[in-house]
Enzyme design. Structure first.
Site, PDB file in Angstrom:
ATOM      1  N   GLY A  19      -6.500  -2.215   8.537  1.00 50.27           N
ATOM      2  CA  GLY A  19      -7.658  -1.709   9.288  1.00 50.27           C
ATOM      3  C   GLY A  19      -7.257  -1.381  10.716  1.00 50.27           C
ATOM      4  N   ARG A  46      -3.761   1.692   3.329  1.00 45.53           N
ATOM      5  CA  ARG A  46      -3.396   0.493   2.565  1.00 45.53           C
ATOM      6  C   ARG A  46      -2.562   1.010   1.399  1.00 45.53           C
ATOM      7  NH1 ARG A  46      -6.740  -3.423   4.919  1.00 45.53           N
ATOM      8  NH2 ARG A  46      -8.749  -2.658   5.614  1.00 45.53           N
ATOM      9  N   ASP A  66      -2.631  -9.583   8.876  1.00 49.24           N
ATOM     10  CA  ASP A  66      -1.824 -10.422   7.977  1.00 49.24           C
ATOM     11  C   ASP A  66      -1.271  -9.664   6.768  1.00 49.24           C
ATOM     12  OD1 ASP A  66      -4.321 -10.262   6.897  1.00 49.24           O
ATOM     13  OD2 ASP A  66      -4.558 -12.402   6.493  1.00 49.24           O
ATOM     14  N   THR A  71      -5.753  -6.215  14.838  1.00 46.84           N
ATOM     15  CA  THR A  71      -6.911  -6.323  13.940  1.00 46.84           C
ATOM     16  C   THR A  71      -8.101  -6.762  14.775  1.00 46.84           C
ATOM     17  OG1 THR A  71      -7.974  -7.663  12.209  1.00 46.84           O
ATOM     18  CG2 THR A  71      -6.060  -8.641  13.242  1.00 46.84           C
ATOM     19  N   ASP A  94     -10.330  -8.659  13.748  1.00 47.61           N
ATOM     20  CA  ASP A  94     -10.831  -9.949  13.243  1.00 47.61           C
ATOM     21  C   ASP A  94     -10.369 -11.184  14.034  1.00 47.61           C
ATOM     22  OD1 ASP A  94     -12.260  -8.668  11.322  1.00 47.61           O
ATOM     23  OD2 ASP A  94     -10.822  -8.991   9.711  1.00 47.61           O
ATOM     24  N   ASP A 152      -7.988 -13.109  13.484  1.00 50.87           N
ATOM     25  CA  ASP A 152      -7.696 -14.227  12.572  1.00 50.87           C
ATOM     26  C   ASP A 152      -6.193 -14.424  12.337  1.00 50.87           C
ATOM     27  OD1 ASP A 152      -7.401 -11.846  11.237  1.00 50.87           O
ATOM     28  OD2 ASP A 152      -8.422 -12.487   9.415  1.00 50.87           O
ATOM     29  N   ARG A 182     -14.261 -10.467   7.145  1.00 54.99           N
ATOM     30  CA  ARG A 182     -14.244 -10.780   5.713  1.00 54.99           C
ATOM     31  C   ARG A 182     -13.867 -12.240   5.487  1.00 54.99           C
ATOM     32  NH1 ARG A 182     -11.498  -6.155   2.751  1.00 54.99           N
ATOM     33  NH2 ARG A 182      -9.917  -6.688   4.282  1.00 54.99           N
TER      34      ARG A 182
HETATM   35  O1  F6P Z   1     -10.217  -4.763  10.258  1.00 52.75           O
HETATM   36  C1  F6P Z   1     -10.660  -5.937   9.639  1.00 52.75           C
HETATM   37  C2  F6P Z   1     -11.850  -5.644   8.791  1.00 52.75           C
HETATM   38  O2  F6P Z   1     -12.703  -4.972   9.638  1.00 52.75           O
HETATM   39  C3  F6P Z   1     -12.596  -6.755   8.123  1.00 52.75           C
HETATM   40  O3  F6P Z   1     -13.410  -7.513   8.933  1.00 52.75           O
HETATM   41  C4  F6P Z   1     -13.338  -5.981   7.055  1.00 52.75           C
HETATM   42  O4  F6P Z   1     -13.725  -6.762   6.004  1.00 52.75           O
HETATM   43  C5  F6P Z   1     -12.325  -4.976   6.629  1.00 52.75           C
HETATM   44  O5  F6P Z   1     -11.492  -4.770   7.744  1.00 52.75           O
HETATM   45  C6  F6P Z   1     -12.857  -3.698   6.118  1.00 52.75           C
HETATM   46  O6  F6P Z   1     -11.799  -2.810   5.971  1.00 52.75           O
HETATM   47  P1  F6P Z   1     -11.895  -1.374   5.327  1.00 52.75           P
HETATM   48  O7  F6P Z   1     -12.940  -0.674   6.071  1.00 52.75           O
HETATM   49  O8  F6P Z   1     -10.557  -0.770   5.562  1.00 52.75           O
HETATM   50  O9  F6P Z   1     -12.203  -1.572   3.902  1.00 52.75           O
END
Ligand code: F6P
Length: 324
Positions: A11, A72, A103, A126, A128, A130, A172
C-alpha cells in the site's frame, strides 16, 4: 557498490516520494548510479527498471502516492518469479536494493536476500505504523491528520443532530490510526484489533454517556474483531430499540492513503532514504532503517516482520479517561 535500485511496494503512503528522492540524491552524492524499479516486485520480474537522475525526483517531495508506482505481486511469491527478478537486476548490474514498504515488502526482501544474497535495506513505508524497529512509519502522520480533518467535520454534524456516529479508519491488523484519531479527535470510544471491546461494553458506555452528552463518536479500526463500523453500528443500534436515537456510519477509506505528506512524513521519508543508502554503502543489509528516539537504527528484517509493536497502554487509558 556502484549501482543500486529503489522500489516501493504494498500500500502506498504519503512521504514515499520524499524517501525515493532521498535515495536517488544520496546515491548521486556518493557517486553511485541509482535505478528506479516501477511497480515493486512485479516490475522487478518484468525488468521495468530505469536509471534515475537528480531531476527525475524534482518536485515530488510534496506529493502523495509514489512516482515508482506500487503493486502486490503474486509471481514474486514463487521461486521462479524471484529468480527472474534476480536475473533482471543482474542485467543492469544492480548490487544493492532499497525496499520502501511495510511488512509484506520486507518479507519478500528477506526471502530474496536469503536466496540470492543481494544486499537490501528497507525504509518503513505504510500508513498503519505497525512495523517494529521504528517509532513511526512514513505516511502515518499524514493519514492521522487526514482522518482527523474528516472526523472534526463529522463531529459538527453529529453534534447538530444529536447523533451517534461510527467512523471507520484504516488498520487491517493495527489500531494505531484509530487510537491517535481517538485522542486527537476526542472520540467517546475507540475499537481496535489489539484489545477486545464487546458490543455489550459499547452499548453500556454509550448509554452511560447519555447523561453527559447528546452526541458521540465511535472510531473503529477496520480490523476490529467485532467487524467494520457498519456491522458494529447495526449490532449496537438493535440494542437501542424504542429509543429516539439516530445512528450513522462513515468509512473514511482510501482518502487516508493520499494527499500531500506532512512535514513529519517528508522528514522521516528523507531521513530513512538517506540512511538506507548510506547503510548499504557501510555494509548494512537484510534490515530496515528506522528511527527510534530520534536516532537512525538498523533492525533486522526478521525482527521488523515478526516482532509486534503494541499500542501504548498510556494512549488507550488517555483516550478512555478523556471521553467521560
Ligand atoms: O496501507 C495499509 C492499508 O491501508 C491497511 O490499513 C488496509 O487494510 C490496506 O492497506 C488496504 O490496502 P489495499 O487498498 O491495497 O487493498
Amino acid at each position: 557498490m556502484k549501482k543500486i535500485a529503489v522500489f516501493t511496494s504494498g500500500g502506498d503512503s504519503p512521504g514515499m516520494n520524499a524517501c525515493i528522492r532521498a535515495v536517488v540524491r544520496t546515491g548521486i552524492y556518493h557517486e553511485i548510479d541509482v535505478y528506479g524499479i516501477m511497480y515493486g516486485y512485479d516490475g522487478m520480474i518484468h525488468g521495468n527498471i530505469r536509471k534515475m537522475q537528480s531531476h527525475s525526483v524534482s518536485n515530488i517531495l510534496q506529493r502523495g502516492g509514489t512516482i515508482l508506482k506500487s503493486a502486490r505481486s503474486e509471481a514474486f511469491r514463487t521461486k521462479e518469479g524471484r529468480k527472474k527478478a534476480y536475473e533482471e537486476l543482474s542485467k543492469h548490474g544492480i548490487e544493492g536494493l532499497v525496499a520502501i514498504g511495510g511488512d509484506g515488502t520486507f518479507t519478500g526482501a528477506k526471502i530474496f536476500f536469503e536466496e540470492f544474497g543481494l544486499p537490501t535495506v528497507g525504509c518503513p513505508g505504510t500508513i498503519d505504523n505497525d512495523i517494529f524497529g521504528t517509532d513511526y512509519t512514513i505516511g502515518f502522520d499524514t493519514a492521522v491528520n487526514t482522518a482527523l480533518e474528516a472526523i472534526d467535520k463529522i463531529r459538527d454534524t453529529a453534534a447538530a443532530h444529536d447523533r451517534i456516529f461510527f467512523i471507520e479508519v484504516m488498520g487491517r491488523d493495527s489500531g494505531y490510526i484509530a487510537i491517535e484519531c481517538g485522542i486527537g479527535g476526542g472520540a467517546e470510544l475507540v475499537m481496535v484489533p489489539e484489545t477486545t471491546t464487546t458490543i455489550d461494553e459499547v452499548v453500556k458506555s454509550l448509554k452511560g454517556l447519555r447523561k453527559s452528552k447528546t452526541s458521540s463518536i465511535v472510531i473503529v479500526a477496520e480490523g476490529d474483531e467485532e467487524g467494520g463500523a457498519a456491522e458494529i453500528m447495526d449490532k449496537v443500534k438493535s440494542r437501542f430499540k424504542g429509543e429516539d436515537k439516530e445512528f450513522k456510519v462513515t468509512t473514511l477509506g482510501h482518502i487516508q492513503r493520499g494527499g500531500s505528506p506532512t512535514a513529519k512524513d517528508r522528514i522521516l521519508g528523507s531521513r530513512s532514504g538517506m540512511a538506507a543508502v548510506e547503510g548499504l554503502l557501510k555494509g548494512e543489509s537484510n534490515c530496515m532503517a528506522g528511527i527510534i528516539n530520534d536516532q537512525v537504527i538498523y533492525s533486522p528484517f526478521d525482527a521488523c516482520i515478526n516482532k509486534s509493536k503494541p499500542l501504548k497502554d498510556e494512549y488507550l487509558r488517555l483516550q478512555e479517561l478523556l471521553s467521560i
